[in-house]
Design a protein around this motif. Structure first.
Motif, PDB file in Angstrom:
ATOM      1  N   GLN A 215      12.837   0.043   3.300  1.00  0.00           N
ATOM      2  CA  GLN A 215      12.501  -0.940   3.759  1.00  0.00           C
ATOM      3  C   GLN A 215      10.800  -0.989   3.103  1.00  0.00           C
ATOM      4  OE1 GLN A 215      11.746  -1.098   7.870  1.00  0.00           O
ATOM      5  NE2 GLN A 215      13.545  -2.250   8.178  1.00  0.00           N
ATOM      6  N   GLN A 216      10.226  -0.080   2.897  1.00  0.00           N
ATOM      7  CA  GLN A 216       8.669  -0.007   2.434  1.00  0.00           C
ATOM      8  C   GLN A 216       8.569   1.312   1.711  1.00  0.00           C
ATOM      9  OE1 GLN A 216       5.461  -1.884   4.458  1.00  0.00           O
ATOM     10  NE2 GLN A 216       6.647  -2.007   6.262  1.00  0.00           N
ATOM     11  N   ILE A 217       7.689   1.238   0.625  1.00  0.00           N
ATOM     12  CA  ILE A 217       7.082   2.355   0.121  1.00  0.00           C
ATOM     13  C   ILE A 217       5.482   2.351   0.469  1.00  0.00           C
ATOM     14  CG2 ILE A 217       6.893   3.691  -1.779  1.00  0.00           C
ATOM     15  CD1 ILE A 217       9.450   2.389  -3.038  1.00  0.00           C
ATOM     16  N   PHE A 218       5.164   3.494   1.158  1.00  0.00           N
ATOM     17  CA  PHE A 218       3.555   3.547   1.332  1.00  0.00           C
ATOM     18  C   PHE A 218       3.060   4.170   0.337  1.00  0.00           C
ATOM     19  CE2 PHE A 218       6.048   3.142   5.352  1.00  0.00           C
ATOM     20  CZ  PHE A 218       5.279   2.063   5.994  1.00  0.00           C
ATOM     21  N   GLU A 219       2.649   3.343  -0.737  1.00  0.00           N
ATOM     22  CA  GLU A 219       2.225   4.110  -1.785  1.00  0.00           C
ATOM     23  C   GLU A 219       0.780   4.779  -1.822  1.00  0.00           C
ATOM     24  OE1 GLU A 219       1.156  -0.437  -1.612  1.00  0.00           O
ATOM     25  OE2 GLU A 219       3.080   0.774  -1.469  1.00  0.00           O
ATOM     26  N   GLN A 220      -0.146   4.144  -0.612  1.00  0.00           N
ATOM     27  CA  GLN A 220      -1.218   5.141  -0.723  1.00  0.00           C
ATOM     28  C   GLN A 220      -1.190   6.231  -0.089  1.00  0.00           C
ATOM     29  OE1 GLN A 220      -4.317   2.995   2.048  1.00  0.00           O
ATOM     30  NE2 GLN A 220      -5.910   3.869   0.852  1.00  0.00           N
ATOM     31  N   SER A 221      -0.492   6.297   0.905  1.00  0.00           N
ATOM     32  CA  SER A 221      -0.022   7.636   1.591  1.00  0.00           C
ATOM     33  C   SER A 221       0.629   8.699   0.565  1.00  0.00           C
ATOM     34  CB  SER A 221       1.032   7.568   2.797  1.00  0.00           C
ATOM     35  OG  SER A 221       1.468   8.736   3.104  1.00  0.00           O
ATOM     36  N   LEU A 222       1.604   8.231  -0.305  1.00  0.00           N
ATOM     37  CA  LEU A 222       2.082   9.128  -1.130  1.00  0.00           C
ATOM     38  C   LEU A 222       0.951   9.331  -2.376  1.00  0.00           C
ATOM     39  CD1 LEU A 222       5.428   7.359  -1.939  1.00  0.00           C
ATOM     40  CD2 LEU A 222       5.111   9.362  -0.685  1.00  0.00           C
ATOM     41  N   GLN A 223       0.118   8.549  -2.643  1.00  0.00           N
ATOM     42  CA  GLN A 223      -1.000   8.696  -3.460  1.00  0.00           C
ATOM     43  C   GLN A 223      -1.999  10.035  -3.039  1.00  0.00           C
ATOM     44  OE1 GLN A 223      -1.670   8.124  -6.653  1.00  0.00           O
ATOM     45  NE2 GLN A 223      -4.097   8.824  -6.789  1.00  0.00           N
ATOM     46  N   GLU A 224      -2.353   9.933  -1.697  1.00  0.00           N
ATOM     47  CA  GLU A 224      -3.021  11.012  -1.129  1.00  0.00           C
ATOM     48  C   GLU A 224      -2.239  12.235  -1.009  1.00  0.00           C
ATOM     49  OE1 GLU A 224      -4.165   9.237   2.629  1.00  0.00           O
ATOM     50  OE2 GLU A 224      -5.718   7.881   1.643  1.00  0.00           O
ATOM     51  N   ILE A 225      -1.005  12.284  -0.668  1.00  0.00           N
ATOM     52  CA  ILE A 225      -0.400  13.565  -0.768  1.00  0.00           C
ATOM     53  C   ILE A 225      -0.210  14.036  -2.088  1.00  0.00           C
ATOM     54  CG2 ILE A 225       2.090  14.557  -0.444  1.00  0.00           C
ATOM     55  CD1 ILE A 225       2.604  12.316   1.834  1.00  0.00           C
ATOM     56  N   ALA A 226      -0.201  13.448  -3.247  1.00  0.00           N
ATOM     57  CA  ALA A 226      -0.209  13.703  -4.629  1.00  0.00           C
ATOM     58  C   ALA A 226      -1.541  14.253  -4.903  1.00  0.00           C
ATOM     59  CB  ALA A 226       0.181  12.483  -5.406  1.00  0.00           C
ATOM     60  N   GLU A 227      -2.511  13.601  -4.516  1.00  0.00           N
ATOM     61  CA  GLU A 227      -3.899  14.104  -5.010  1.00  0.00           C
ATOM     62  C   GLU A 227      -4.235  15.509  -4.278  1.00  0.00           C
ATOM     63  OE1 GLU A 227      -6.451  11.110  -3.785  1.00  0.00           O
ATOM     64  OE2 GLU A 227      -6.292   9.828  -5.619  1.00  0.00           O
ATOM     65  N   LYS A 228      -3.857  15.482  -2.990  1.00  0.00           N
ATOM     66  CA  LYS A 228      -4.178  16.734  -2.189  1.00  0.00           C
ATOM     67  C   LYS A 228      -3.321  18.068  -2.763  1.00  0.00           C
ATOM     68  CE  LYS A 228      -4.371  18.436   2.598  1.00  0.00           C
ATOM     69  NZ  LYS A 228      -4.045  18.213   4.032  1.00  0.00           N
ATOM     70  N   ASN A 229      -2.227  17.653  -3.237  1.00  0.00           N
ATOM     71  CA  ASN A 229      -1.478  18.823  -3.571  1.00  0.00           C
ATOM     72  C   ASN A 229      -1.212  19.064  -5.104  1.00  0.00           C
ATOM     73  OD1 ASN A 229      -0.192  19.795  -0.783  1.00  0.00           O
ATOM     74  ND2 ASN A 229      -0.006  17.726  -0.762  1.00  0.00           N
ATOM     75  N   ASP A 230      -1.937  18.092  -5.833  1.00  0.00           N
ATOM     76  CA  ASP A 230      -1.877  18.168  -7.604  1.00  0.00           C
ATOM     77  C   ASP A 230      -0.185  17.906  -7.952  1.00  0.00           C
ATOM     78  OD1 ASP A 230      -2.800  18.390 -10.185  1.00  0.00           O
ATOM     79  OD2 ASP A 230      -2.467  20.509 -10.011  1.00  0.00           O
ATOM     80  N   LEU A 231      -0.065  16.652  -7.441  1.00  0.00           N
ATOM     81  CA  LEU A 231       1.312  16.468  -7.755  1.00  0.00           C
ATOM     82  C   LEU A 231       1.656  14.999  -8.657  1.00  0.00           C
ATOM     83  CD1 LEU A 231       3.162  16.975  -4.046  1.00  0.00           C
ATOM     84  CD2 LEU A 231       2.828  18.532  -5.956  1.00  0.00           C
ATOM     85  N   ARG A 232       2.432  14.902  -9.200  1.00  0.00           N
ATOM     86  CA  ARG A 232       3.064  13.443  -9.385  1.00  0.00           C
ATOM     87  C   ARG A 232       4.322  13.130  -8.998  1.00  0.00           C
ATOM     88  NH1 ARG A 232       3.174  13.264 -15.945  1.00  0.00           N
ATOM     89  NH2 ARG A 232       3.583  15.782 -15.654  1.00  0.00           N
TER      90      ARG A 232
END
Length: 419
Positions: A215-232
């Motif tokens: 339905q949706q992709i919550f890009e801001q939430s994923l970005q914050e998770i990636a920044e916090k855990n050094d992910l791509r």
């Protein structure tokens, strides 16, 4: 995070029970506020406005609003059934989120609960003379809201479930989604155009936890998770796709080559999957629903080419909105995310292709398709114009195969959209 919260809140607020409950709670809060406001009311006003002024109004509201709410719900259901049976079954997804209908029903039911609780509190002698003055003022406000709601409801009923109203609501929601993808084809992330080369070899896959549509992709939430855990994070599926449980959603590049279960769950929560598609980030769905109205109109049992022509021109306007705008050289907003950009050919296939197939030898509809696609080719950006040209050629070939009358063939060939 704020953007994600607002989007989730907007999605929840479009459900009828939520609006009704919120309005009812606000009315109950208003009754509680009366106890705090009453000390500033002068005694002489409390003597002039007593129970005789309030009780009859509350009784009338309590006795009438429940019946009005029940009757309005019946009308709403009839409108939904009418739109679903005559235009497309998917129209109920947009009509049940109609803000005017929800607000009116919430006002009616909220007024009933307000009056009912006020009568109970009056019977229990909770209000003194000054409290009754405040209650009287709030009751007058509720009466004003009821009158406004009646007027809005009567005006709204003129088009509830009708073709112009239903098509306009679907068109508005679809145009919002198309404008968003024109501004951000990859939702503000890096465009994932070549997964084989862009996704690193050590990236770990994560999969859908349930079956359903994206339905949706919550890009801001994923970005914050990636920044916090050094992910791509690399999302390989698009909004609107149907996934089975354990189907691949994407890949995560981690610094240590491991992905904990709780972190994978948080990433999965950033991709909303449900049983039904949504108009929020899925313009293809909106275009497909519009096309369904046209194909239903072209069925032998309905035989309404005029409706199909109207939808074709609406689709031509909508598709033009999807032309990607000039992208700046600045870095993406969500630099740790990679999302597939919108497929422009999919937009055209979902809109004009089914109408062309069902139109057959209805030359007036085929002419409208060529006209609408020619407008897209003129007004859209080069990449979208190229896709429109391909769609126009394909539709023309289908039409020529279906039309046998020579004069109609000449009209079609003369109206072909030039690529």
């Amino acid at each position: 995070m704020l953007s994600t919260i607002l989007r989730r809140g907007r999605q929840i607020s479009r459900r009828l029970p939520v609006r009704v409950i919120l309005f009812a709670v606000l009315n109950l809060v208003a009754l509680a506020v009366a106890k705090f406001v009453s000390p500033i009311v002068p005694d002489w006003l409390g003597e002039r406005i007593g129970a005789k002024a309030v009780d009859p109004i509350l009784s009338i509201i309590a006795s009438s609003m429940l019946a009005v709410t029940t009757f309005s719900l019946t009308i709403m259901l009839m409108g939904l059934q009418r739109a679903s049976s005559q235009w497309t079954p998917r129209s109920h997804l947009i009509l049940r989120e109609d803000t005017i209908t929800q607000s009116v029903l919430a006002n009616f039911l909220g007024a009933y609960l307000f009056a009912l609780v006020a009568i109970i509190l009056r019977a229990a002698d909770v209000f003194d003379q000054r409290d009754i003055v405040v209650l009287f003022g709030m009751t007058l406000i509720v009466v004003a809201l009821i009158i406004i709601s009646f007027i809005r409801w009567i005006v709204h009923l003129e088009g509830l479930g009708s073709l112009p109203s239903t098509a306009a609501q679907i068109e508005n929601r679809t145009s919002e989604a198309l404008r968003r993808i024109a501004e951000h084809p990859s939702k503000g992330a890096h465009p994932l155009t070549d997964p084989a080369t862009q996704i690193p070899d050590g990236a770990l896959p994560f999969r859908a936890s349930q079956h359903g549509y994206v339905q949706q992709i919550f890009e801001q939430s994923l970005q914050e998770i990636a920044e916090k855990n050094d992910l791509r994070i690399f999302i390989v599926t698009s909004v609107g796709r149907y996934l089975h449980k354990d189907d691949l959603l994407g890949f995560v590049a981690t610094p240590n080559g491991a992905l904990e279960d709780d972190l994978a769950s948080k990433i999965n929560a950033g991709v909303a999957i449900a049983d039904l598609r949504s108009f929020e980030q899925d313009p293809v769905f909106g275009l497909a629903v519009m096309a369904e109205i046209a194909t239903r109109a072209l069925s032998p049992g309905v035989n309404d080419p005029g409706t199909a022509i109207d939808v074709v021109y609406r689709l031509g306007h909508l598709v033009t909105l999807a032309a990607p705008q000039e992208q700046s050289a600045a870095k993406p907003t969500f630099d740790r995310l990679y999302l597939p950009p919108v497929d422009l050919s999919e937009l055209l296939n979902a809109s004009f292709d089914p109408i062309c197939r069902y139109a057959g030898d209805a030359v007036e509809v085929q002419l409208a398709i060529q006209n609408a696609l020619s407008r897209v080719m003129i007004h859209a950006a080069p990449n979208l114009a190229e896709e429109a040209s391909k769609a126009a050629r394909q539709c023309a070939e289908r039409a020529e195969a279906a039309i046998s009358f020579p004069a109609d063939l000449e009209r079609l060939r003369a109206a072909k959209a030039d690529g």
